[in-house]
Design an enzyme around this catalytic site. Structure first.
Site, PDB file in Angstrom:
ATOM      1  N   ASP A  14       0.828  -1.209   0.000  1.00 21.09           N
ATOM      2  CA  ASP A  14       0.000   0.000   0.000  1.00 21.09           C
ATOM      3  C   ASP A  14       0.864   1.263   0.000  1.00 21.09           C
ATOM      4  O   ASP A  14       0.681   2.178   0.810  1.00 21.09           O
ATOM      5  CB  ASP A  14      -0.983   0.006   1.166  1.00 21.09           C
ATOM      6  CG  ASP A  14      -2.262  -0.778   0.847  1.00 21.09           C
ATOM      7  OD1 ASP A  14      -2.279  -1.496  -0.173  1.00 21.09           O
ATOM      8  OD2 ASP A  14      -3.233  -0.670   1.615  1.00 21.09           O
TER       9      ASP A  14
ATOM     10  N   ASN B  44      -3.339  -4.441  -1.303  1.00 19.80           N
ATOM     11  CA  ASN B  44      -4.554  -4.384  -2.112  1.00 19.80           C
ATOM     12  C   ASN B  44      -4.613  -3.145  -3.007  1.00 19.80           C
ATOM     13  O   ASN B  44      -5.208  -3.178  -4.093  1.00 19.80           O
ATOM     14  CB  ASN B  44      -5.792  -4.445  -1.214  1.00 19.80           C
ATOM     15  CG  ASN B  44      -5.875  -3.318  -0.212  1.00 19.80           C
ATOM     16  OD1 ASN B  44      -4.953  -3.116   0.589  1.00 19.80           O
ATOM     17  ND2 ASN B  44      -6.958  -2.567  -0.226  1.00 19.80           N
ATOM     18  N   HIS B  45      -3.954  -2.057  -2.606  1.00 27.54           N
ATOM     19  CA  HIS B  45      -4.003  -0.855  -3.442  1.00 27.54           C
ATOM     20  C   HIS B  45      -3.095  -0.958  -4.656  1.00 27.54           C
ATOM     21  O   HIS B  45      -3.378  -0.347  -5.695  1.00 27.54           O
ATOM     22  CB  HIS B  45      -3.711   0.385  -2.603  1.00 27.54           C
ATOM     23  CG  HIS B  45      -4.874   0.792  -1.765  1.00 27.54           C
ATOM     24  ND1 HIS B  45      -5.831   1.697  -2.190  1.00 27.54           N
ATOM     25  CD2 HIS B  45      -5.281   0.376  -0.536  1.00 27.54           C
ATOM     26  CE1 HIS B  45      -6.754   1.828  -1.265  1.00 27.54           C
ATOM     27  NE2 HIS B  45      -6.444   1.039  -0.236  1.00 27.54           N
TER      28      HIS B  45
END
Length: 308
Positions: free
Chosen positions: A49, A84-85
């Site tokens: 992230d 996840n980003h």
């Protein structure tokens, strides 16, 4: 040797530098603008992230890449993980990208065109008259599978084991280990590099590593709960974690980011889980940076008060 871990950075290069100095690995830049690694043989792990919510994503990626080159000269390493980003951006989901980050992507794409000529001109939309179209096309060209920054991200881990610690952005469950952590890493790498995914095993691996929002590695939150609602919830999560760690030889703890901890970095399940996303980016909470240090059998949280 000594291992230090830093949680989610979300495009805030100022806070990233503070965390790196706190970890004892970064000194001021030299005359050529290169960061000085002062960590010796320390291993640094960044939990992913880096992208979204802040304006200096590419700046952080370049900083960590340069630091790794300097670290290796002294026997150290810098490992960066995919969160996840990163997955969202390679998937073309830019809903969390700041205006400043769109601008940074555009400037970086223009820099690549200057370096490599017309190879990237159409892909990056440098001739688009509309500013928004130019920024969108630049972002897509950089981060789509096979794009220059997607290929950079493809070299990052989704799961990483250093000594007796396993690192994952969100979490791990037994089925991930049963399937094979190397296969999960390799599937994400292939996808980000733009390789056509044809076989069912790789599709299954991608689902476990980056798919959905429940128990894939980058989205998992079951261990990230800062305070369990009930003792039963705590017992269930700790039992699942213990079973997972027991399947990986020589591993005694899991370190995760992903879920901001309002009270700062902390551990649970008798030290088997450490949560180190403190929301330090000013695009999230703007909290004081904290760093996890693992030195032999000692595990502690470094903060501004502990390193003075």
């Amino acid at each position: 040797g000594r291992v230090v871990a830093i949680g989610d950075l979300h495009g805030d290069i100022g806070q990233a530098r503070r965390a790196l100095r706190m970890a004892g690995v970064l000194d001021d830049e030299d005359d050529a603008g290169n960061p000085r690694w002062v960590g010796g043989d320390t291993t640094l792990v960044q939990l992913g992230d880096i992208l979204d919510r802040g304006d200096d994503e590419i700046g952080i990626l370049i900083l960590l890449q340069k630091l790794d080159k300097e670290a290796q000269k002294q026997g150290g390493r810098v490992y960066v993980m995919n969160g996840n980003h990163e997955v969202l951006n390679v998937s073309g989901d830019f809903r969390y990208v700041s205006r400043g980050a769109f601008g940074e992507s555009t400037r970086f794409s223009e820099h690549l065109v200057k370096l490599f000529g017309d190879k990237f001109r159409d892909a990056f939309g440098v001739d688009e008259e509309d500013a928004w179209a130019r920024q969108s096309k630049a972002r897509i060209g950089l981060f789509s599978p096979g794009g220059p920054l997607a290929q950079q991200l493809s070299m990052h881990h989704t799961v990483l084991i250093v000594n007796d610690t396993v690192f994952a952005h969100g979490g791990l469950v037994p089925r991930h280990v049963e399937f094979g952590l190397d296969k999960l890493n390799r599937a994400v790498t292939d996808w980000m590099r733009g390789k056509e995914i044809k076989d069912d095993e790789t599709r299954q691996a991608l689902g476990m590593a980056i798919g959905g929002v429940r128990d894939s590695i980058v989205w998992h939150r079951a261990y990230g709960t800062e305070k369990f609602a009930t003792d039963e919830d705590r017992s269930t999560s700790c039992e699942l974690l213990g079973k997972t760690l027991g399947m990986i030889d020589g591993v005694s703890r899991l370190v995760v980011g992903h879920t901001p901890q309002l009270g700062g970095a902390n551990c649970e399940c008798n030290g088997q889980i450490w949560r180190i996303d403190v929301g330090m980016s000013f695009g999230v909470l703007g909290a004081e940076p904290q760093v996890l240090e693992i030195d032999g059998d000692e595990v502690r949280v470094l903060s501004s008060s502990s390193v003075r």
